[in-house]
Structure formats: C-alpha cells, structure tokens
Enzyme design. Structure first.
Site, mmCIF file in Angstrom:
data_model
loop_
_atom_site.group_PDB
_atom_site.id
_atom_site.type_symbol
_atom_site.label_atom_id
_atom_site.label_comp_id
_atom_site.label_asym_id
_atom_site.label_seq_id
_atom_site.Cartn_x
_atom_site.Cartn_y
_atom_site.Cartn_z
ATOM 1 N N HIS A 23 -33.352 -39.428 16.205
ATOM 2 C CA HIS A 23 -32.018 -38.791 16.340
ATOM 3 C C HIS A 23 -32.036 -37.463 15.592
ATOM 4 C CE1 HIS A 23 -27.414 -39.045 16.521
ATOM 5 N NE2 HIS A 23 -27.697 -37.889 15.942
ATOM 6 N N LEU A 26 -31.507 -30.050 17.071
ATOM 7 C CA LEU A 26 -32.362 -28.853 16.962
ATOM 8 C C LEU A 26 -31.607 -27.567 17.264
ATOM 9 C CD1 LEU A 26 -35.750 -29.955 18.614
ATOM 10 C CD2 LEU A 26 -35.339 -29.414 16.204
ATOM 11 N N ARG A 27 -30.391 -27.674 17.856
ATOM 12 C CA ARG A 27 -29.613 -26.476 18.255
ATOM 13 C C ARG A 27 -30.434 -25.635 19.242
ATOM 14 N NH1 ARG A 27 -25.745 -29.609 16.052
ATOM 15 N NH2 ARG A 27 -25.376 -29.258 13.835
ATOM 16 N N ASN A 51 -25.862 -32.074 22.137
ATOM 17 C CA ASN A 51 -24.529 -31.489 21.880
ATOM 18 C C ASN A 51 -24.604 -29.994 21.595
ATOM 19 O OD1 ASN A 51 -25.720 -32.030 19.339
ATOM 20 N ND2 ASN A 51 -23.731 -32.276 18.333
ATOM 21 N N HIS A 184 -27.077 -43.784 14.030
ATOM 22 C CA HIS A 184 -26.708 -43.502 12.632
ATOM 23 C C HIS A 184 -25.644 -44.469 12.107
ATOM 24 C CE1 HIS A 184 -23.652 -41.276 14.801
ATOM 25 N NE2 HIS A 184 -24.374 -40.205 14.975
ATOM 26 N N LEU A 229 -20.824 -36.958 9.828
ATOM 27 C CA LEU A 229 -20.148 -38.011 10.586
ATOM 28 C C LEU A 229 -21.191 -38.916 11.218
ATOM 29 C CD1 LEU A 229 -17.249 -35.966 12.184
ATOM 30 C CD2 LEU A 229 -17.047 -37.806 10.490
ATOM 31 N N HIS A 261 -26.040 -26.639 9.922
ATOM 32 C CA HIS A 261 -24.894 -25.731 10.046
ATOM 33 C C HIS A 261 -25.124 -24.631 9.017
ATOM 34 C CE1 HIS A 261 -22.314 -28.324 12.574
ATOM 35 N NE2 HIS A 261 -22.855 -29.328 11.907
ATOM 36 N N ALA A 273 -19.314 -30.985 9.873
ATOM 37 C CA ALA A 273 -20.003 -32.236 9.522
ATOM 38 C C ALA A 273 -21.477 -32.115 9.854
ATOM 39 C CB ALA A 273 -19.392 -33.389 10.312
HETATM 40 C C1 NCD Z 1 -23.734 -33.726 14.082
HETATM 41 C C2 NCD Z 1 -23.831 -32.242 14.440
HETATM 42 O O1 NCD Z 1 -23.574 -31.391 13.589
HETATM 43 O O2 NCD Z 1 -24.197 -31.935 15.592
HETATM 44 N N1 NCD Z 1 -23.009 -33.855 12.844
HETATM 45 C C3 NCD Z 1 -23.054 -34.908 11.999
HETATM 46 O O3 NCD Z 1 -22.282 -34.921 11.037
HETATM 47 N N2 NCD Z 1 -23.890 -35.894 12.174
HETATM 48 C C4 NCD Z 1 -23.100 -34.470 15.185
HETATM 49 C C5 NCD Z 1 -23.289 -35.960 15.104
HETATM 50 O O4 NCD Z 1 -24.384 -36.479 15.229
HETATM 51 O O5 NCD Z 1 -22.282 -36.660 14.903
HETATM 52 ZN ZN ZN Z 2 -26.259 -36.601 15.287
#
Ligand code: NCD
Ligand code: ZN
Length: 353
Positions: A23, A26-27, A51, A184, A229, A261, A273
């Site tokens: 899991h 990588l953006r 995402n 997760h 999250l 981030h 998050a």
């Molecule tokens: C993840 C993200 O930033 O893409 N953030 C996180 O807090 N885990 C999204 C996710 O997996 O919930």
């Molecule tokens: Zn995630």
C-alpha cells in the site's frame, strides 16, 4: 505480550527476502521522481494507490501512470509498480475485464466518498458497484478497502469499527469469494475481524500504526506529521496490531501507506493526512518487531504473505537490516518543495544496509 526471546534479543543483523510494499502513494510528476527512489531502494514491488487528481479510474490511465513511474525510476534501480484502479459508482464490469487482461493491474481500490485525501470521486453506495464487484469476484481481482465510514455523526475514532458492521460484513456476506484487503487497519476490532472471518480476507498494517498511538499527535503540542487517516488510535489498539503483525498469520502483511505531502500542506491550519515513511520503512518495521521480540516474524509479514495473497512469486534477492544508529534528515526534497519524513531529526536503531 510475548517476552523478548533470546534469539531476537541477540540479533544485531537480520537478512530477509526482498520485501514488497502492499500500500503506497507515489503521486505523480516531480513528486513521483522525488519519492520513488526511496521505495525502490527497499522494496521490489509496491501496490500503487490510484488517488491522483484526477483519480486513476481506467485501465488506460493506470497503464499510462505505470509508464510514468517506470520512466521516473533512476538508472540502475529495479522496481515493479503493481497498478490499481480507483473504484467509482460508474466503474463498469468491462473495465475490470480490461484491467485483468492487461496483467499489470492487480487490484481495485474502494474509497468511501470523502473518506481521505483525494477521495471525492469515491463510492457513495456500494450496492451501485455490485455488478462490477461480481466480476472482480469471478476473476480473482482483489478489492482494497479504505475501511472507514464517512458519516460526520460517527466519532472519528469509531469510524473503522462502524465500517466493519455497516459495510464490510454485509459486503462479504453478499460476495463471499471476493478477495478483500482491509487496508491500513488501526483497531483491535479490525485485527479481530480479519483473524476470525472466513474466506479470502487479509489486512495491511503500517509501521506508524505499529509504533505509535494517538498520544503521538499531541505530545507537547500538535504534531501534524503524525496525522494520517485512519487516524492513530489508543494504545490497546496499537498492541492488538502488533500482536496481529507478529502472529505469523499470513492474513496480515506490510503496507506502509507512505503518503507524501509538502511541508507546507502538513504544517497548516487544515493540514493534510498522511505520514511519509518511504525513506525508512523497513527500519521502522524492524523497530516494531524488535520491540515485540519477534524479529523472526518480520520476513513472513514483509516478504512472503503479500505475494501469497496476490498470487505473485516471492522476490529473489535479499535485504539486510543492521542494528545501527542513524539520524533522519529534517526534510527531504519533494518536487519543488520539501517533505518532512516521520521521525525527522530522530535517531533510529535499525538501518537497511
Ligand atoms: C493518504 C494520502 O495522502 O493519499 N493519506 C493518509 O493519511 N493515509 C490517503 C489514504 O490512504 O487514506
Ligand atoms: Zn493510503
């Protein structure tokens, strides 16, 4: 809790089959280029989350994203991205068949709409997806589940437990042969559910949920780099996750959920998050397993159980972790910005060599 065993207490170095990250975020673009080498250094493969903005909802988009990942890989590094599709209300059964036929898309991700970063296009009512989920069940395509309800009336800390009753149990009753990964997990409820449920279910566990409880977010002030999250929970839940991860039960395997981030987006009045752990993921897992006196259980969790669930070969090659102090940088480059890794400036006791 199991006592520290003589074998693991005396270990100063441990060599494992090369692990995978089941899991990972990588953006894209310049951020992808910054973070990918960290993951590729430790892991042979990773399940790459879809995402992006916009989300990766089609086979064509996933294959194009895969090409960008491969192009961003530094010369001489080997890494295989395992692609995923982002499930929406409109994902068709044909899209699943195309994904399966590509041989390069290994799972489909369910984000309840609004549950987390870039999840606005997520599913609003899972029943709308049943024809699609049915095809996934037939062709053995795993559904990766962000297991939190989004109802604002439900307390943030209860959203995973409520999800099990309201969504996970009914879904798996209706589609008992669907392969599901509860992503997760953060609670004893989820660990107990995954251990005791019947059928093809597994769960990933992050390093940060094994090492920290929710006090870490508030230690001496608000600490945004510990906010992710699903959010960190109380200590009894952390202990249940450690027990599950170190149990040797093949239903539990490694997924870092490393989620970069920029420093500014985290250190903000409404901070994003996500914890960034790609640089030092195996070191964090080694620390967690060492603290539990269970280093000998790390290889199954990190390198063997994931491939078995996904029906992929175990990697060739190895990674060695040594008991050796090293200090994490305060920041790392992230595109034209920086990212603050979890444990920035702290000294870790294990080092991948
Ligand atoms: C993840 C993200 O930033 O893409 N953030 C996180 O807090 N885990 C999204 C996710 O997996 O919930
Ligand atoms: Zn995630």
């Amino acid at each position: 809790m199991s006592p520290i065993t003589a074998a693991s207490a005396s270990l100063n170095s441990i060599t494992l089959t090369r692990p995978d990250d089941w899991h990972l975020h990588l953006r894209d673009d310049a951020v992808l280029a910054s973070v990918l080498p960290h993951t590729a250094k430790q892991f042979a493969r990773a399940i790459v989350m879809p995402n992006l903005k916009p989300p990766v909802t089609t086979t064509a988009a996933a294959l194009a994203y895969r090409e960008r990942i491969i192009a961003a890989l530094p010369e001489g590094m080997r890494f295989e991205p395992l692609m995923t599709l982002y499930l929406t209300n409109n994902t068709t059964p044909d899209e699943i068949r195309r994904a399966r036929d590509s041989g390069l898309i290994h799972a489909v991700k369910l984000y309840p709409a609004g549950a987390t970063t870039n999840s606005d296009a997520g599913v609003t009512d899972l029943r709308l997806c049943y024809p699609t989920l049915d095809v996934m069940q037939q062709c053995g395509m795993p559904l990766l589940v962000h297991g939190e309800v989004t109802d604002p009336a439900i307390d943030l800390f209860d959203r995973e437990a409520v999800f099990i009753d309201q969504v996970m149990v009914p879904l798996r009753n209706d589609l008992p042969e669907l392969k599901v990964v509860f992503e997760h997990i953060t609670t004893k409820h989820a660990a107990d559910y995954v251990s005791s449920a019947s059928g093809p279910i597994a769960a990933t566990i992050t390093a940060h949920h094994l090492l920290y409880n929710r006090n870490a977010i508030f230690l001496g002030g608000i600490r945004p780099h510990y906010y992710c999250l699903p959010v960190l929970k109380r200590e009894s839940h952390r202990l249940a996750l450690v027990k599950a991860a170190t149990s040797g039960n093949p239903r539990f395997f490694l997924g870092t959920d490393s989620a970069p981030h920029s420093k500014g987006a985290k250190e903000h009045a409404c901070g994003c998050a996500g914890c960034y752990t790609a640089l030092h993921a195996m070191e964090l897992y080694a620390e967690a397993f060492d603290q539990a006196g269970a280093l000998e259980k790390l290889e199954g969790f990190a390198s063997l159980f994931g491939p078995s669930f996904y029906q992929l070969p175990v990697n060739s090659g190895q990674i060695t972790l040594q008991r050796q102090d090293w200090t994490l940088p305060m920041e790392l480059p992230l595109g034209n910005s920086t990212v603050v890794p979890l444990n920035a400036g702290e000294t870790l006791r294990w080092k991948a060599v």
